[in-house]
Each structure stands twice: as structure tokens, then as C-alpha cells.
Scaffold this motif. Structure first.
Motif, PDB file in Angstrom:
ATOM      1  N   GLU A 559      -6.482 -18.603  39.236  1.00 29.87           N
ATOM      2  CA  GLU A 559      -7.497 -19.436  39.892  1.00 29.87           C
ATOM      3  C   GLU A 559      -8.803 -18.643  40.026  1.00 29.87           C
ATOM      4  N   GLY A 560      -9.902 -19.311  39.709  1.00 31.73           N
ATOM      5  CA  GLY A 560     -11.209 -18.676  39.779  1.00 31.73           C
ATOM      6  C   GLY A 560     -11.700 -18.128  38.458  1.00 31.73           C
ATOM      7  N   VAL A 561     -10.799 -17.992  37.474  1.00 35.38           N
ATOM      8  CA  VAL A 561     -11.186 -17.532  36.140  1.00 35.38           C
ATOM      9  C   VAL A 561     -11.480 -18.755  35.276  1.00 35.38           C
ATOM     10  N   SER A 562     -12.568 -18.714  34.530  1.00 28.69           N
ATOM     11  CA  SER A 562     -12.927 -19.859  33.691  1.00 28.69           C
ATOM     12  C   SER A 562     -13.236 -19.399  32.279  1.00 28.69           C
ATOM     13  N   VAL A 563     -13.065 -20.312  31.336  1.00 27.19           N
ATOM     14  CA  VAL A 563     -13.378 -20.050  29.936  1.00 27.19           C
ATOM     15  C   VAL A 563     -14.397 -21.076  29.469  1.00 27.19           C
ATOM     16  N   GLY A 564     -15.075 -20.780  28.384  1.00 29.49           N
ATOM     17  CA  GLY A 564     -16.126 -21.653  27.888  1.00 29.49           C
ATOM     18  C   GLY A 564     -15.624 -22.742  26.971  1.00 29.49           C
ATOM     19  N   TYR A 565     -16.569 -23.419  26.349  1.00 31.68           N
ATOM     20  CA  TYR A 565     -16.283 -24.511  25.412  1.00 31.68           C
ATOM     21  C   TYR A 565     -15.702 -23.935  24.122  1.00 31.68           C
ATOM     22  N   PRO A 566     -14.719 -24.578  23.466  1.00 29.14           N
ATOM     23  CA  PRO A 566     -14.020 -25.794  23.904  1.00 29.14           C
ATOM     24  C   PRO A 566     -12.741 -25.494  24.671  1.00 29.14           C
ATOM     25  N   TRP A 567     -12.571 -24.233  25.044  1.00 25.95           N
ATOM     26  CA  TRP A 567     -11.311 -23.803  25.642  1.00 25.95           C
ATOM     27  C   TRP A 567     -11.077 -24.402  27.019  1.00 25.95           C
ATOM     28  N   PHE A 568     -12.160 -24.716  27.736  1.00 29.07           N
ATOM     29  CA  PHE A 568     -11.983 -25.177  29.119  1.00 29.07           C
ATOM     30  C   PHE A 568     -11.175 -26.467  29.196  1.00 29.07           C
ATOM     31  N   ALA A 569     -11.226 -27.283  28.135  1.00 31.82           N
ATOM     32  CA  ALA A 569     -10.459 -28.534  28.145  1.00 31.82           C
ATOM     33  C   ALA A 569      -8.958 -28.269  28.200  1.00 31.82           C
ATOM     34  N   HIS A 570      -8.539 -27.088  27.771  1.00 28.42           N
ATOM     35  CA  HIS A 570      -7.113 -26.742  27.727  1.00 28.42           C
ATOM     36  C   HIS A 570      -6.709 -25.819  28.875  1.00 28.42           C
TER      37      HIS A 570
END
Length: 685
Positions: A559-570
Motif C-alpha cells: 500500500e502506498g506504492v504506485s506504478v505508471g501507465y499502463p501498469w497501474f491498471a493491473h
């Protein structure tokens, strides 16, 4: 529709044919070659009005030979993708335009009910081209097959399944090339032996039947038929029966082998007989050089020479030979090596021989980059190594080769699994981490499992580099996992699970192989096809292609870690490891539900025990106690390494993933709560 169709029946199910044009090396009507022994084909899927036909086979089963024969008899072009470097979105249109000498050739093909083309070597093309080019190519296949039965595709099961998942509708015929039956086996061997023996003679027939019987008798059931009916195995039998050997001696040697418990040992005996026969041919040379005929050109030396000539290994040291004679010996033994029956010029004459030599010299560092070529071609490398029945120390190249060989064995009545089980990445990684345990397993639904236990020795401490297939893989590693590819594309799945601290993918593109819902658990019933569970950092230098559905590919991050496009959809939030027994028990049951599937075996939904153990935190003795509890509650039964959901519990199956529109644990809480509590008690001992 029958479960098995003959080759002649297949021909009647295809369009009329008759599509001639301007041939090229990679796109032409093949010439008929003898001998050709028509195989039987299993029906995987059937439609009364197909728009496309898929023909799959395990490695070295003869799909390319079958494609040639269909091309010749139907007079239609065969497109060999292993000879065509231009696989892309425009490739099909361009090849048809050149072949038919018409700018509208693709439209003409799609609108003609008689014309069709065959496309072979799809596996090689997918490994070679970029992900973007591949999916553009698949799109053109979909367009070409949208109006008429214009395409016949040949490939391994995983590649065809991924193509199928991108095709609309269900108007598809799928056949799998089966093993040769008893009559076909005899014909194949007789054709290969040719005029070297009197094939009508009693001595030849008795020897042939005894050797084949020894192989068939080594294992009971259909597992035996699939082994002895495998073309490379029959190649070895054929070579043994050629002239120059006493047929009665062969018959006598193998009569005692019928009923042997290890089928591969009989095949090894055949190969050893061939090597000894080659040694006897060098007796005259031994006499010329005044050398012992027992020391010259031994089976081990022949293996060394073959590995040297065809795989780049170092030449044998010839320590047995006097220094003054070595130069002359090497010079005079070369014709024997060049004419060795295991080779055809600069290639192997059969995958059975490349697999045997590679298994015997598996530890040779010089051949490690060549090993995977052998593994990709045949499942026999895995079989020869697993027959040694010992724990192995493998480097990352050797593991990749054995995993490739395991995948080459894959077919519809077989389950395969590669499992690497390191420490949990949520915990601190051990210092000086340079080995990790694992297991490779093949299970045929009618027989016992074949497995290899091993330790992977890492090239770099704390880093495991995946050099081989990214399918049928369960990997838990407490540190860094890296993936690269010489083709520039990393192809994950089907059935890939990677749990690690950090994951780095160094490729131009990333593909996710899809699984058609009719072939396995649908996304609504089970979990994602490809899952990355990363406790630290995810870094991918390439772009995701093919638009995989979110239910087929997921990336679990803290939680709190994010990834960019297009990975965020997964992206999904990773649930922290639970210490409470009830929480861990619930996760275990959910993972069991995620992994249950029907593909590859008969009966109720099932999962490999090692796969289930590898994808959650309950291990070892604790895992076995939990499975025992599930058995006592009537939830599961065991069949070898497969854990089956019992018929009584199939109606209570739910999805372990919280997704809209699917049955979840909450909808089945009342019936499953006593089971979860019992599992928790078993863990709490």
C-alpha cells in the motif's frame, strides 16, 4: 465428433484447397516426402462450421512433417515462419500479395471457401519477434479467418491457446497430434530401417517387436503408449535394427527388459547399444595404431566428441592414449565422428540423441548456452535427467534448459510445473544468498509423476536471473529477480507467479499469454493468469503490449506504492502477511480456489501440490497437515501430486479474488467457515 480422427479424416474436414501461386523459400507448396506415417489426432475442440483450425503437438512429434503433407496433398501454400524474418502486422498481406500476384490477395483468400494456407513455426516466430509485432500479426490472423476457413495454424499448445484467446467467437477446430499407435509404430520403424533388413523376415519382426515391447512394457497404461509412440524414441529403435547387428542378439538383449519399472532406462540401453556398435567399427583402427580396442572410441568418448562438434564443448582429453599417438588418432578418428549415426552433418539426427548427450554432459560449462536449444526441441532432456533420481546443483542456464524441456512435454493429458521456493520476501533475506531450492515436475494423468529436485547456484549473490520459459512457473525469492530476453520481448504465462522483493524486466516489450476460458478456469472462477507479488520495487524498461485483461494479469504491491501507465491498471494492494491462524487459513483456502482448474487432467478441478505450496505461506509439514485436514472434511482427494476438489464440494467453489459479478468467500462463508477453522487449528499446533 469422435475423440480421435485419422489423418485422412482431417483432410476431409479442411477446405478443398487448390491455391497455387509464385513460390518463395518461406511461402510455398511443399513437396511430398516419403516415408510419411499418418498420425492420429485428438480432438481438443470442435465446431461444425470452423473459421480456423489449430493443430498442436509436443516437441518433435512431427507437426512440421504433417504440415508439409497437407500442403502437398491439398496443393496450398505452407508459410514457414522460422524462415521468414518479417513477421508483423503486414506480413500476411505482403506474402499473399507476392504469392498470388494480386494486391487484393488477402481479401480474395478470406472470401474464397476453397482456398486456405498453412502456417507453421508459430513458436519460433513468437520467440524471435517483438511483442508489438506479434500482436499486430495475430490481429491479421483474426481478420483473415473472420469470413472463411482460410487458416490452419501449427504450433505448441501455449502459443495456439494465446492466439485462440484473441479470436472472436467459438468457430474453431483444434486437434492435437497424438502418439503413434501399435500399427503406426511398426510402419514408422520399418520405413526408417528401409532396405537394411528383410522386414518380412521372422528374425527382424521378432527383434523389432521385442525392442518396442520392452519400451512399452516399461510403464503400464496410456503413459507407456505415449512414450513408445514418440517419434524420437522410435528413431533410436530404427537405428538399432539397421544392418550390421545380429537380430537374434538384439532380441535376446531386450527380452529381459519387458516390465522394467523405468521406461527411460530401456531407451538408455538402446542408445548404449548403438554407441557400443560404433566402438566396434573402430577395431581396425585400434589394430593399426596398436591400441586396445576396449580403450579406443568408447561410448563416453563418443559423447564427448559429439558434444564438442555439435554443442561447442571441449574435445575429450584422450588421457588413455600415448601422447605420441594422439595426433594421429585424432586425425584418423574424425571420419568416424563425422559419420556418427547420432548426427546429420552439423545437426543432430534426432532429438533423442541430442537430449541424451546433453543430459550426460549437463555440467559442462562450455555447452550451457546451447542446452536450451536442446530443451526447447524435446521433453527427453528432462526425462533423461530425471531418471538419474538424484538432487542436482544447477546453474541458471541449466535450469532454463530443463524448464524448456519440461514445457516441450506439455500436452492436454499432461501437467507440468516449475517451482522455485526461496524465503518469503516479506522477511529479511539471508546474507550471502547464492543458492535457492526448486523442483520440476511432470505428471501424466494416467501415471506417476516424474520430478527433479535441485538447488540453483546463482551467478550473482542475491539475484536470480530467469533465462528460460516464464510459463508454468512458481517462484518465491527473498531478493531480486531479473528477466531479460535476446529477442527483446519477455513473454509471461500462461500460469506464471513471481513473488520477490524486487523485480526488474530488461526488455523492449512485455507480453502476457492468455488462456481461453474454455480451456481452464475462467477469470470469474479463479485467479490471474500472471501474478507479480513484489514487496519492494518493480522496474520494467519495456512497454506492455497486447492489452491483457486486468483479470488475467495483476501486480501486487505494498500500500502506498504506485506504478505508471499502463501498469497501474493491473496494480492491486498486497495484503500484508497475516500472523493470525484464521487469516492465514482463509488465504490458503482462497489460493486453493484460485488455482483449481480442469485443463490437463480428467475429473474434478485440481491443482499441483507443489504449485499450491509455492504460492502461499504454508509450507512443509504444516502444508501436509492442512491437506490432511481438507481430506478428512471431504473437501479434497489426492491423485499423485494432484489435489482434486471432490464432487460434493464443486458446487461450493468460489473465486479467491474480490471481483464484481463472481462468487466470493462471503457468498459461501457459512459452508466454508468450519473448514477454515479446522485448517487454522492444524496450523496452530
Amino acid at each position: 465428433m469422435d475423440d480421435i480422427v485419422s489423418f485422412n479424416k482431417l483432410l476431409t474436414l479442411l477446405p478443398a484447397g487448390g491455391f497455387t501461386g509464385q513460390d518463395s523459400e518461406a511461402f510455398n507448396i511443399a513437396e511430398s516426402r516419403n516415408p510419411f506415417v499418418p498420425p492420429n489426432l485428438k480432438v481438443v475442440d470442435w465446431s461444425d462450421s470452423p473459421k480456423i483450425t489449430l493443430i498442436s503437438a509436443r516437441g518433435a512429434t512431427g507437426k512440421s512433417r504433417l504440415a508439409e503433407q497437407v500442403s502437398s496433398l491439398k496443393q496450398v501454400p505452407l508459410w514457414l515462419l522460422d524462415k521468414d524474418m518479417a513477421v508483423s502486422g503486414d506480413a500476411l498481406r505482403a506474402r499473399l500479395r507476392d504469392y498470388d500476384q494480386s494486391p487484393d490477395a488477402l481479401e480474395t483468400l478470406a472470401g474464397n471457401r476453397d482456398k486456405f494456407i498453412l502456417i507453421d513455426a508459430l513458436d519460433e516466430a513468437r520467440m524471435r519477434v517483438s511483442g508489438a509485432s506479434w500482436y499486430e500479426f495475430v490481429r491479421t490472423l483474426r481478420e483473415a479467418s473472420s469470413r472463411s476457413h482460410s487458416l490452419i495454424l501449427f504450433g505448441r499448445e501455449r502459443v495456439l491457446e494465446d492466439i485462440w484467446a484473441h479470436l472472436p467467437g467459438g468457430n474453431i477446430n483444434w486437434f492435437e497430434i497424438s502418439h503413434f499407435d501399435a500399427e503406426q509404430r511398426n510402419k514408422y520403424v520399418d520405413f526408417k530401417v528401409g532396405g537394411a533388413q528383410n522386414k518380412a523376415g521372422e528374425a527382424y519382426i521378432a527383434a523389432r517387436d521385442t525392442v518396442i515391447g520392452a519400451l512399452a512394457g516399461a510403464v503400464e497404461g496410456s503413459e507407456s503408449d505415449s512414450f513408445v509412440g514418440y517419434a524420437p524414441v522410435l528413431d533410436a529403435v530404427s537405428l538399432l535394427l539397421e544392418k550390421g547387428e545380429n537380430l537374434l542378439k538384439i532380441r535376446t538383449a531386450f527380452e529381459a527388459e519387458v516390465g522394467n519399472e523405468r521406461r527411460i532406462e530401456v531407451l538408455e540401453q538402446i542408445i548404449q547399444q548403438l554407441l557400443k556398435r560404433e566402438q566396434r567399427k573402430a577395431k581396425r583402427l585400434a589394430k593399426q595404431l596398436n591400441l586396445s580396442p576396449d580403450s579406443i572410441y568408447t561410448p563416453a568418448e563418443q559423447i564427448d566428441w559429439l558434444a564438442n562438434h555439435l554443442m561447442g564443448a571441449t574435445a575429450p582429453d584422450l588421457a588413455w592414449c600415448e601422447t605420441s599417438l594422439r595426433g594421429e588418432y585424432v586425425s584418423k578418428i574424425q571420419p568416424f565422428i563425422e559419420d556418427h549415426p547420432f548426427r546429420s552433418e552439423q545437426r543432430w539426427s534426432s532429438p533423442v540423441f541430442s537430449a541424451y548427450v546433453a543430459a550426460e554432459r549437463l555440467e559442462a560449462v562450455a555447452i550451457r548456452e546451447k542446452l536450451q536449444e536442446v530443451g526447447v526441441s524435446t521433453g527427453l532432456l528432462f526425462e533423461f535427467v530425471s531418471a538419474k533420481d538424484e538432487e542436482l546443483m544447477l546453474d541458471e542456464w541449466q535450469f532454463a534448459a530443463l524448464h524448456s524441456s519440461l514445457m516441450a512435454s506439455e500436452r492436454h493429458d499432461v501437467e507440468v510445473s516449475a517451482n522455485i521456493a526461496g524465503h518469503d520476501p516479506h522477511l529479511a533475506a539471508p546474507e550471502n544468498l547464492d543458492t535457492v531450492p526448486g523442483e520440476l515436475t511432470l505428471w501424466e494423468s494416467s501415471g506417476t509423476p516424474h520430478g527433479i529436485a535441485f538447488e540453483i547456484v546463482l551467478d550473482n549473490t542475491g539475484v536470480i536471473d530467469l533465462k528460460g520459459p516464464l510459463a508454468s512457473l512458481s517462484l518465491t525469492f527473498p531478493s531480486k529477480v531479473t528477466v531479460a530476453s535476446s529477442s527483446g520481448t519477455a513473454n509471461f504465462g500462461p500460469d506464471c507467479f513471481i513473488r520477490c522483493r524486487d523485480l526488474r524486466i530488461s526488455t523492449d516489450t512485455v507480453q502476457v499469454s492468455l488462456r481461453q476460458s474454455g480451456m481452464a478456469s475462467s477469470p470469474a472462477e479463479g485467479g490471474a493468469n500472471v501474478t507479480f507479488e513484489i514487496a519492494g520495487h518493480f522496474l520494467c524498461e519495456g512497454r506492455l503490449v497486447g492489452n491483457p485483461p486486468v483479470e488475467s494479469f495483476e501486480i501486487l504491491l505494498p500500500e502506498g506504492v504506485s506504478v505508471g501507465y499502463p501498469w497501474f491498471a493491473h496494480q492491486r494492494i498486497m495484503e500484508p502477511p497475516g500472523d493470525e491462524p484464521n487469516e492465514r487459513a482463509l488465504r490458503f483456502v482462497k489460493m486453493l480456489m484460485n488455482l483449481l482448474r480442469n485443463h490437463g487432467h480428467k475429473g474434478t478441478p485440481a491443482v499441483f501440490d507443489k504449485k499450491l505450496e509455492g504460492r502461499q505461506s504454508i509450507k512443509g509439514a504444516e502444508f501436509r497437515r492442512v491437506i490432511s485436514v481438507l481430506q478428512k472434511h471431504g473437501v479434497v482427494t489426492l491423485d499423485g501430486p494432484m489435489i482434486h476438489l471432490t464432487p460434493d464440494w464443486v458446487p461450493h467453489r468460489f473465486s479467491g479474488k474480490e471481483r464484481e459479478g463472481v462468487l466470493t468467500f462471503e457468498s459461501k462463508r457459512e459452508v466454508w467457515t468450519p473448514v477454515v477453522n479446522a485448517v487454522a487449528c492444524a496450523m496452530d499446533r
